[in-house]
Design a protein around this motif. Sequence first.
Motif, PDB file in Angstrom:
ATOM      1  N   PRO A 542       0.952  -1.148   0.300  1.00  0.00           N
ATOM      2  CA  PRO A 542       0.193   0.002   0.182  1.00  0.00           C
ATOM      3  C   PRO A 542       0.807   1.357  -0.001  1.00  0.00           C
ATOM      4  CG  PRO A 542      -0.209  -0.959   2.169  1.00  0.00           C
ATOM      5  CD  PRO A 542       0.624  -1.957   1.068  1.00  0.00           C
ATOM      6  N   ALA A 543       1.858   0.637   0.364  1.00  0.00           N
ATOM      7  CA  ALA A 543       3.085   2.322   0.420  1.00  0.00           C
ATOM      8  C   ALA A 543       3.612   2.586  -1.223  1.00  0.00           C
ATOM      9  CB  ALA A 543       4.439   2.230   1.118  1.00  0.00           C
ATOM     10  N   LEU A 544       2.993   1.926  -1.931  1.00  0.00           N
ATOM     11  CA  LEU A 544       2.561   2.357  -3.922  1.00  0.00           C
ATOM     12  C   LEU A 544       2.192   2.856  -4.614  1.00  0.00           C
ATOM     13  CD1 LEU A 544       5.954   1.015  -2.940  1.00  0.00           C
ATOM     14  CD2 LEU A 544       6.113  -0.376  -4.891  1.00  0.00           C
ATOM     15  N   THR A 545       2.348   4.052  -4.937  1.00  0.00           N
ATOM     16  CA  THR A 545       1.573   4.297  -5.830  1.00  0.00           C
ATOM     17  C   THR A 545       1.488   4.789  -7.257  1.00  0.00           C
ATOM     18  OG1 THR A 545       1.250   6.675  -4.730  1.00  0.00           O
ATOM     19  CG2 THR A 545      -0.584   4.686  -4.139  1.00  0.00           C
ATOM     20  N   LYS A 546       0.995   5.069  -7.771  1.00  0.00           N
ATOM     21  CA  LYS A 546       1.911   5.862  -8.995  1.00  0.00           C
ATOM     22  C   LYS A 546       1.895   7.269  -9.016  1.00  0.00           C
ATOM     23  CE  LYS A 546       0.651   1.781 -12.242  1.00  0.00           C
ATOM     24  NZ  LYS A 546      -0.900   2.050 -13.665  1.00  0.00           N
ATOM     25  N   PRO A 548       1.420  10.760 -11.220  1.00  0.00           N
ATOM     26  CA  PRO A 548       0.686  11.739 -12.343  1.00  0.00           C
ATOM     27  C   PRO A 548       1.224  10.433 -13.346  1.00  0.00           C
ATOM     28  CG  PRO A 548       0.618  13.275 -10.609  1.00  0.00           C
ATOM     29  CD  PRO A 548       1.307  12.672 -10.391  1.00  0.00           C
ATOM     30  N   ASP A 549       1.988  11.174 -13.594  1.00  0.00           N
ATOM     31  CA  ASP A 549       2.924  10.143 -15.274  1.00  0.00           C
ATOM     32  C   ASP A 549       3.218   9.023 -15.405  1.00  0.00           C
ATOM     33  OD1 ASP A 549       5.236   9.934 -13.975  1.00  0.00           O
ATOM     34  OD2 ASP A 549       6.510  10.971 -14.911  1.00  0.00           O
ATOM     35  N   GLY A 550       2.995   8.606 -14.769  1.00  0.00           N
ATOM     36  CA  GLY A 550       2.635   7.026 -14.519  1.00  0.00           C
ATOM     37  C   GLY A 550       4.058   6.315 -13.432  1.00  0.00           C
ATOM     38  N   THR A 551       5.179   7.011 -13.368  1.00  0.00           N
ATOM     39  CA  THR A 551       5.998   6.580 -12.217  1.00  0.00           C
ATOM     40  C   THR A 551       5.650   6.254 -10.702  1.00  0.00           C
ATOM     41  OG1 THR A 551       7.026   8.750 -11.924  1.00  0.00           O
ATOM     42  CG2 THR A 551       7.579   7.904 -14.308  1.00  0.00           C
ATOM     43  N   ILE A 552       6.496   5.623 -10.327  1.00  0.00           N
ATOM     44  CA  ILE A 552       6.307   5.098  -8.940  1.00  0.00           C
ATOM     45  C   ILE A 552       6.189   5.943  -8.187  1.00  0.00           C
ATOM     46  CG2 ILE A 552       6.259   2.860  -7.531  1.00  0.00           C
ATOM     47  CD1 ILE A 552       5.023   2.352  -9.339  1.00  0.00           C
ATOM     48  N   LYS A 553       5.314   6.090  -6.983  1.00  0.00           N
ATOM     49  CA  LYS A 553       5.212   7.349  -5.868  1.00  0.00           C
ATOM     50  C   LYS A 553       5.907   5.964  -4.760  1.00  0.00           C
ATOM     51  CE  LYS A 553       2.175   9.972  -3.622  1.00  0.00           C
ATOM     52  NZ  LYS A 553       1.697  10.755  -3.951  1.00  0.00           N
ATOM     53  N   MET A 558       4.399   5.467   4.820  1.00  0.00           N
ATOM     54  CA  MET A 558       3.960   4.467   4.997  1.00  0.00           C
ATOM     55  C   MET A 558       4.996   3.010   5.358  1.00  0.00           C
ATOM     56  SD  MET A 558       0.605   3.362   3.480  1.00  0.00           S
ATOM     57  CE  MET A 558      -0.376   4.666   2.601  1.00  0.00           C
ATOM     58  N   CYS A 559       6.416   3.344   4.032  1.00  0.00           N
ATOM     59  CA  CYS A 559       6.979   2.210   4.343  1.00  0.00           C
ATOM     60  C   CYS A 559       7.732   2.244   4.752  1.00  0.00           C
ATOM     61  CB  CYS A 559       7.600   3.403   2.577  1.00  0.00           C
ATOM     62  SG  CYS A 559       9.465   2.402   2.633  1.00  0.00           S
TER      63      CYS A 559
END
Lengths: 579, 186
Positions: A542-546, A548-553, A558-559
């Motif tokens: 759950p700490a990983l999202t995208k 807006p440009d599709g790269t990973i955040k 959380m991490c």
Amino acid sequence: MEKRIMLGNEAIARGAYEAGVKVSSAYPGTPSTEISEYLAKYNEVYTEWAPNEKVALEVSAGSAIAGVRSMACMKHVGLNVASDPLYTLAYTGINAGLVIVVADDPGIASSQNEQDTRMIARSAHLPVVEPSDSNEAKEYFKYAFELSEKYDTPVIFRTTTKLSHSQSVVDLGERVVPEDRVYERQVPKYVMMPASAIGRHKVVEARDDKMALDASSFEINKIEYNDKKIGFITSGIPYQYVKEACPNASVLKLGVVNPLPKAMIEEFISQVETVYIFEELEPVIEEQVRSWGYNNIKGKECFTKQGEYSANMLKNVLKLNTEEIEKGKEAPQRPPILCPGCPHRSVFSVLNKLKIHAAGDIGCYTLGAVAPLNVIDTTICMGSSISLLHGMEKAKGKEYIKNWVATIGDSTFLHTGINSLINMVYNKASGTVMILDNRTTGMTGHQEHAATGKTLKGEDTYAINLAELCRSVGVTNVIEVDAFDVKELERVIKESVNGDILTVIIAKAPCALLKGQKFPNKCVASSEKCKKCGACLKIGCPALTKNPDGTIKIDETMCNGCGLCQSYCKFGAIEKVER
Amino acid sequence: MNIMVVGVGGQGTLLTSRIIGKTALNEGWDVKMSEVHGMAQRGGSVVTFVRFDKKVYEPVCEEGTVDVLISFERLEALRYAHFLKKDGVLIVNDTRIDPMTVVIGAKEYPEGILEELRKSHKLYTIDAGKIAKELGNSKVTNTVVLGVAAKHIGFSKDMWLNTLTNTVPPKTIEINTSAFLAGYEN
């Protein structure tokens, strides 16, 4: 008198304290767990975690027979495990009081089924006491001990999720400890060989009859006459829904739900025009009342056997809602998921990669069944993963289970998994059992167990070595591996499932939420190096999202820097850095 | 009064509702609360209720009856806004946590949630995470949100601070007090 706001479970513990309980044994299970945790804070009460509910009930029975007030706590499915002593303890009776707290879970907030403990109590011939708020939980708990000692029987104290996990105001009382009872050797009472058991069965029947007669005068069964056009027979939390929805209706509120107060119910039915039986889950009260010839009552034809009730639900059935209630807006579901940094995710990510099926068990790792991990194929009950895998092998042969493993947690393994492993050794199995050892009973909120080295009271104790335990029952191939070492995990899993000998892999890493750990690192994603392939998202952290440009955040709060996402990034776009 | 606290497992909704409940009890009300434990907590959608009145029966709030809805996340505000009564107050911590269905691309996180909610509700928003971080510990985000809610629930500032300091771990009293005041005086 001091007033305090208490969780239902805290109030039960307080009731036990005030009732003079001296011994309590339990196995954690939502929604019952906190009872033991609160009780452990009272120095006057001996409290322990047992490896399972059968052991817990037998321990408390031993204490009660020895002559002190005792209790056991468990969730509804835990009572299935404890049924063996349960049914026969109804025969032997007790010496000092014995109360068994059983927490039902209507609505299945955190369980594998929705069974109704009142049904088991009826078949075991045991009385059931049920409170409707925290103060009653405390007061009725003391009453349960009085019943237990008056009728020489264990008493089931039934709670439900809503009662256990809601808070209301409690008036605190003093602890009163009855004098310890003398134990006397009584073979016809405590040794259940056929000659004695035949005699005790008669005692059980006579007690049932006597209690049923007395039930109409039990002080916690009450009639509140109001408007006699409509009335409800109810108990527990549903009583609160009735009062909320129909404050002017007449109510027969049962504090003892087994046996039923027949005379009192008959009187109520004769006084009230329309009588509803309002009980969550099974029609336990309704079927009995109907069996007495009252078919003009209303029950399950109006109210479901599933889930939790509410005041609104009752109002809807009675058509009391004048305005249409607005429905919620469409929003993507947010089901529970494994926490960031959870070691189970690492194991499941490898199993998913290897396309291996898992016979699962009871614990947080049940969440390995859902997307994107999609590994667990079966979840039935505590300990079942290992025996199910064995059954599959015996059904379809060694080759068939070469893409299967059993996954089970450390606490669950000690609960009943060990029996199944003994069975595999004995009956020449070849499967792969994975013990996901996170050093705690995780899902219920971090309870100690026999392999953690601490007791419920926080004292140091012997810690069972799981690897040695497996070897001692005859497993020759026991492999311990760091749960976050995905390369090594992959290697040993491949080797084991393709091999022909029974293997236990113990994947070790503490639960990410376990207290006292330090997480000095965090993972950061580089948007320059990220190729937007989505490989890191397949682990479902759950700490990983995208962006807006599709790269990973990666969400830094959380991490916890477990580095699992880094292991799956081929482009070096994820780095572990110091916080 | 009916209060509902919603958020994502791990955000501290439980502690928030317990402080509200304790404060109401200290003010002499009958109080009931209900909360979620066990598996449902694990990163899932979490709902807790606090009700106080002369006499309270049901420990949960029904749809359309909530006076103050406190949401720790935007999507959860959208999910539960229908619990508010017509003139109810909605407080939203302006942050986004993607559910797994969104992360894996099965669902889209709705756009314009706050604009939508503002049309039909008295909405107050705060970026509590940012404020908490500025104060030096993002773990007190929930206390900042509580500070905002406290003004709409009533009771004196001192009553709130009294419960807060008696509930949080002693070491964290100072930062929790600052966090509460940051929200209260926002």
